[in-house]
Write a protein that holds these residues in place. Structure first.
Motif, PDB file in Angstrom:
ATOM      1  N   VAL A   1       0.839  -1.200   0.000  1.00  0.00           N
ATOM      2  CA  VAL A   1       0.000   0.000   0.000  1.00  0.00           C
ATOM      3  C   VAL A   1       0.878   1.256   0.000  1.00  0.00           C
ATOM      4  N   ALA A   2       1.893   1.238   0.845  1.00  0.00           N
ATOM      5  CA  ALA A   2       2.813   2.385   0.878  1.00  0.00           C
ATOM      6  C   ALA A   2       3.474   2.578  -0.482  1.00  0.00           C
ATOM      7  N   ASN A   3       3.908   1.483  -1.096  1.00  0.00           N
ATOM      8  CA  ASN A   3       4.561   1.589  -2.402  1.00  0.00           C
ATOM      9  C   ASN A   3       3.579   2.024  -3.486  1.00  0.00           C
ATOM     10  N   GLY A   4       2.370   1.513  -3.412  1.00  0.00           N
ATOM     11  CA  GLY A   4       1.352   1.898  -4.406  1.00  0.00           C
ATOM     12  C   GLY A   4       1.057   3.379  -4.352  1.00  0.00           C
ATOM     13  N   VAL A   5       0.910   3.907  -3.167  1.00  0.00           N
ATOM     14  CA  VAL A   5       0.647   5.342  -3.005  1.00  0.00           C
ATOM     15  C   VAL A   5       1.848   6.155  -3.479  1.00  0.00           C
ATOM     16  N   ALA A   6       3.045   5.659  -3.155  1.00  0.00           N
ATOM     17  CA  ALA A   6       4.252   6.387  -3.569  1.00  0.00           C
ATOM     18  C   ALA A   6       4.348   6.471  -5.093  1.00  0.00           C
ATOM     19  N   LEU A   7       3.860   5.443  -5.773  1.00  0.00           N
ATOM     20  CA  LEU A   7       3.871   5.469  -7.237  1.00  0.00           C
ATOM     21  C   LEU A   7       2.831   6.460  -7.769  1.00  0.00           C
ATOM     22  N   LEU A   8       1.603   6.339  -7.297  1.00  0.00           N
ATOM     23  CA  LEU A   8       0.519   7.158  -7.855  1.00  0.00           C
ATOM     24  C   LEU A   8       0.664   8.639  -7.502  1.00  0.00           C
ATOM     25  N   TYR A   9       1.243   8.920  -6.355  1.00  0.00           N
ATOM     26  CA  TYR A   9       1.333  10.309  -5.892  1.00  0.00           C
ATOM     27  C   TYR A   9       2.791  10.790  -5.856  1.00  0.00           C
TER      28      TYR A   9
END
Lengths: 308, 105
Positions: A38-46
């Motif tokens: 989740v942390a990595n996913g958010v870091a990618l999208l934002y």
């Protein structure tokens, strides 16, 4: 500092401890999670979004965590209240994005909000109100790869007393066939992973262009309202629609028209006053964008077209 | 209580509601009104708007109302026109934009 500048180790540590806070246009959110994906996913999208100071009072605090009794499932809470429970862990990112929609759409009633994509060029904005399946997001994603700036894929945000549109640039949510359409139309577009099996089919998020994020405080003047209507193989047609009809359709696409009462009516009327209103039927993205480019360019050259 | 029958509409004296409606139009034979009490927004055609304007000027009986509206539109008052106005009043009453003026004793 931007999210992409945080090393992965530091990112996860923040998410697990004080939380990761960042700005999205006029809003700010804080994410707390122990889940690395989740942390990595958010870091990618934002990636391009500015971090908020840790002591920022955010608009929403989002917790994503494994369920205690069902470790394979995930729950998402906003300010301590369950938004989703019993989620398949593989669908956490798309559901987190929908949670962010809820945070933006259901809370800030100090703004007037239409369910519409908004793009801008030369300071003048096109609003694309529409529901799922109208082609709004696909058209929006296409336009921002043809010289238009993204203000929002989901919400036209207007502050009472001002007629201008506030940017809320976030990842553009693409569904099913529109994912392939945008991959072919804009090979340079950056898309996150595809998430099959959501309630809306397969979803992928297109990152907002860095320039749109960097200009997240530059307002735009509403100039056109275009109701998109996608239909497979339909020829492109642009029809002018009467302003009264446009007002009723726009009200139907508002998140909080009724909340604002008479003030909402006056704000929406003023918006309609300032805009030319069209219905755009399309089955081909290139043709639809060419049509929008044409009328917006013609209007830009005509002095009379500047009048509200 | 709302009038539900055309025959009742023809016998009634009509008036606009309060507080006053909030109007907007853009000269395209479409009118939008906001009703502050209900919070509803309505899209009206020219005839509906004319009826409401007449009633905002003061309570009016059915026969006078049809005569005034027909006069503005430049058409004769015939059975078909009266029927359409009666149906329109029943509808406007049902959505709370007009009401029957009750007799006081």
């Amino acid at each position: 500092m931007r999210l992409r500048e945080i090393p992965e180790v530091g990112l996860l540590a923040r998410c697990r401890q004080e939380g990761l806070a960042w700005h999205i246009g006029p809003f700010s959110v804080r994410l707390k999670t122990r889940l690395r994906e989740v942390a990595n996913g958010v870091a990618l999208l934002y990636a391009e979004f500015p971090l908020a100071e840790q002591d920022t009072i955010v608009d929403a605090e989002i917790h994503v965590e494994r369920e205690a009794v069902r470790p394979g499932k995930v729950r998402i809470r906003v300010d301590g209240i369950d938004q989703y429970k019993g989620l398949r862990r593989s669908l956490t990112i798309p559901l987190l994005e929908w949670t962010m929609n809820v945070c933006v759409f259901q809370r800030p009633h100090e703004y007037f909000m239409l369910h519409a994509a908004v793009v801008e060029r030369n300071g003048r904005a096109v609003l694309l109100p529409g529901r799922a399946g109208s082609g709004k997001s696909t058209l929006c994603a296409g336009l921002i790869h043809r010289g238009w700036r993204l203000l929002s894929d989901e919400v036209a945000l207007i502050r009472p007393g001002h007629g201008d549109l506030l940017p809320v640039p976030r990842p553009v949510s693409l569904k099913d066939k529109s994912i392939g359409v945008i991959r072919r139309f804009a090979p340079d577009a950056i898309l996150g992973p595809e998430w099959p099996g959501t309630a809306k089919g397969t979803v992928a998020h297109m990152l907002p262009p860095a320039v749109s994020v960097a200009r997240a405080h530059d307002v735009a003047t509403p100039r056109w309202i275009v109701f998109p209507s996608f239909s497979v193989n339909a020829p492109t047609s642009l029809e002018s629609i009467k302003k009264g009809t446009a007002l009723m359709r726009a009200a139907d696409n508002s998140f909080n028209y009724s909340v604002h009462g008479e003030r909402g009516f006056m704000m929406l009327s003023d918006l309609i006053d300032r805009c030319e209103c069209y219905e755009l039927t399309f089955g081909n993205l290139d043709d639809a964008i060419e049509t929008i480019d044409e009328f917006s360019t013609v209007a830009g050259k005509s002095p009379t077209a500047e009048r509200p | 209580m709302a009038v539900t029958e055309e025959s009742q509409a023809r016998r009634a004296r009509w008036r606009s509601v309060s507080p006053p409606l909030v109007w907007r139009s853009w000269g395209e034979d479409e009118y939008v009104v906001y009703h502050p009490d209900s919070g509803d927004t309505h899209l009206l055609n020219g005839v509906s708007a004319e009826v409401l304007w007449r009633l905002e000027s003061g309570p009016t009986g059915f026969r006078d109302l049809t005569g005034q509206v027909a006069g503005v539109m430049g058409i004769p008052v015939d059975t078909q026109f009266e029927t359409s106005i009666a149906k329109l009043l029943v509808y406007l009453d049902s959505v709370g934009l007009v009401e029957v003026q009750r007799e006081t004793t």
